[in-house]
Design a protein around this motif. Structure first.
Motif, mmCIF file in Angstrom:
data_model
loop_
_atom_site.group_PDB
_atom_site.id
_atom_site.type_symbol
_atom_site.label_atom_id
_atom_site.label_comp_id
_atom_site.label_asym_id
_atom_site.label_seq_id
_atom_site.Cartn_x
_atom_site.Cartn_y
_atom_site.Cartn_z
ATOM 1 N N MET A 1 0.848 -1.170 0.000
ATOM 2 C CA MET A 1 0.000 0.000 0.000
ATOM 3 C C MET A 1 0.892 1.232 0.000
ATOM 4 S SD MET A 1 -3.071 0.987 2.599
ATOM 5 C CE MET A 1 -4.143 -0.230 1.910
ATOM 6 N N ASN A 2 0.547 2.230 -0.780
ATOM 7 C CA ASN A 2 1.337 3.449 -0.846
ATOM 8 C C ASN A 2 1.075 4.317 0.365
ATOM 9 O OD1 ASN A 2 2.359 2.737 -3.340
ATOM 10 N ND2 ASN A 2 0.694 3.746 -4.444
ATOM 11 N N LEU A 3 2.146 4.852 0.925
ATOM 12 C CA LEU A 3 2.006 5.752 2.055
ATOM 13 C C LEU A 3 1.630 7.139 1.560
ATOM 14 C CD1 LEU A 3 5.031 4.695 4.268
ATOM 15 C CD2 LEU A 3 2.637 4.127 4.568
ATOM 16 N N PRO A 4 0.818 7.859 2.314
ATOM 17 C CA PRO A 4 0.419 9.196 1.885
ATOM 18 C C PRO A 4 1.583 10.172 2.005
ATOM 19 C CG PRO A 4 -0.378 8.775 4.091
ATOM 20 C CD PRO A 4 0.240 7.490 3.587
ATOM 21 N N ASN A 5 1.479 11.235 1.306
ATOM 22 C CA ASN A 5 2.469 12.298 1.358
ATOM 23 C C ASN A 5 2.324 13.047 2.683
ATOM 24 O OD1 ASN A 5 3.938 14.700 0.979
ATOM 25 N ND2 ASN A 5 3.585 14.615 -1.233
ATOM 26 N N LEU A 6 3.456 13.323 3.351
ATOM 27 C CA LEU A 6 3.415 14.053 4.624
ATOM 28 C C LEU A 6 2.838 15.451 4.467
ATOM 29 C CD1 LEU A 6 6.756 13.000 6.343
ATOM 30 C CD2 LEU A 6 4.445 12.394 6.990
ATOM 31 N N GLU A 7 2.900 15.996 3.251
ATOM 32 C CA GLU A 7 2.337 17.322 3.021
ATOM 33 C C GLU A 7 0.830 17.330 3.226
ATOM 34 O OE1 GLU A 7 3.583 18.725 -0.796
ATOM 35 O OE2 GLU A 7 5.674 18.229 -0.395
ATOM 36 N N ASN A 8 0.205 16.164 3.144
ATOM 37 C CA ASN A 8 -1.239 16.057 3.369
ATOM 38 C C ASN A 8 -1.590 16.040 4.846
ATOM 39 O OD1 ASN A 8 -1.695 15.949 0.620
ATOM 40 N ND2 ASN A 8 -1.623 13.729 0.564
ATOM 41 N N GLY A 9 -0.578 16.063 5.706
ATOM 42 C CA GLY A 9 -0.818 16.109 7.139
ATOM 43 C C GLY A 9 -1.015 14.757 7.789
ATOM 44 N N ILE A 10 -0.730 13.666 7.107
ATOM 45 C CA ILE A 10 -0.892 12.333 7.681
ATOM 46 C C ILE A 10 0.491 11.755 7.952
ATOM 47 C CG2 ILE A 10 -1.789 10.005 7.348
ATOM 48 C CD1 ILE A 10 -3.873 11.206 5.468
ATOM 49 N N ASP A 11 0.752 11.495 9.187
ATOM 50 C CA ASP A 11 2.017 10.895 9.597
ATOM 51 C C ASP A 11 2.033 9.440 9.148
ATOM 52 O OD1 ASP A 11 3.534 9.196 11.731
ATOM 53 O OD2 ASP A 11 4.332 11.231 11.942
ATOM 54 N N PRO A 12 3.147 8.940 8.573
ATOM 55 C CA PRO A 12 3.199 7.542 8.123
ATOM 56 C C PRO A 12 2.899 6.531 9.233
ATOM 57 C CG PRO A 12 5.082 8.748 7.276
ATOM 58 C CD PRO A 12 4.371 9.669 8.227
ATOM 59 N N LEU A 18 -3.838 3.203 11.134
ATOM 60 C CA LEU A 18 -5.154 3.249 10.493
ATOM 61 C C LEU A 18 -5.369 2.031 9.596
ATOM 62 C CD1 LEU A 18 -7.711 4.959 10.191
ATOM 63 C CD2 LEU A 18 -6.592 6.154 8.304
ATOM 64 N N VAL A 19 -4.344 1.639 8.863
ATOM 65 C CA VAL A 19 -4.434 0.455 8.000
ATOM 66 C C VAL A 19 -4.674 -0.790 8.851
ATOM 67 C CG1 VAL A 19 -3.118 -1.059 6.453
ATOM 68 C CG2 VAL A 19 -3.097 1.417 6.106
ATOM 69 N N ALA A 20 -3.958 -0.913 9.960
ATOM 70 C CA ALA A 20 -4.133 -2.071 10.851
ATOM 71 C C ALA A 20 -5.546 -2.109 11.420
ATOM 72 C CB ALA A 20 -3.105 -2.038 11.971
ATOM 73 N N GLN A 21 -6.089 -0.964 11.776
ATOM 74 C CA GLN A 21 -7.449 -0.906 12.317
ATOM 75 C C GLN A 21 -8.475 -1.254 11.231
ATOM 76 O OE1 GLN A 21 -6.748 -1.210 15.502
ATOM 77 N NE2 GLN A 21 -8.438 0.146 16.004
ATOM 78 N N ALA A 22 -8.222 -0.793 10.015
ATOM 79 C CA ALA A 22 -9.122 -1.131 8.909
ATOM 80 C C ALA A 22 -9.110 -2.632 8.647
ATOM 81 C CB ALA A 22 -8.718 -0.362 7.647
#
Length: 116
Positions: A1-12, A18-22
């Protein structure tokens, strides 16, 4: 799964959590997607029941009920306890209890009048 860009405000690290909870939610929903298992969980939301009680309510053979209970136990959704020759089953965990209580209120409450 691709990690989001930190510029979007989501910490890796938060994203991985979040992925584990999903994944955990998806696994629970897979267990709930079987009609008989869901029915068993709804019945157990009323309180602890024996295999015999579940057989009588479901009008199913013991082997079929036990098979579904084994799957629910393996998925960590129900617990069992033995008292002599009787085995009692109950819901496990806050998440499953919350989900099943909501489903019970929506779909079962009208059909299963409160005891007492």
């Amino acid at each position: 799964m691709n990690l989001p860009n930190l510029e979007n405000g989501i910490d890796p690290e938060d994203f991985e959590i979040l992925v584990a909870q999903a994944r955990k939610a998806s696994d629970m929903l897979k267990a709930l997607s079987h009609e008989v298992r869901l029915l068993i969980l709804c019945l157990l939301s009323e309180g602890e029941k024996t295999v015999s009680e579940l057989e009588d309510i479901l009008t199913m053979p013991q082997a079929a009920v036990s098979q579904q209970l084994a799957r629910l136990r393996n998925d960590g959704l129900v617990a069992s306890r033995r008292d002599g020759r009787m085995i009692y089953y109950s819901l496990v965990g806050g998440e499953v209890h919350t989900i099943i209580s909501s489903l019970y209120d929506l779909f079962c409450k009208e059909v299963r009048p409160a005891e007492g």
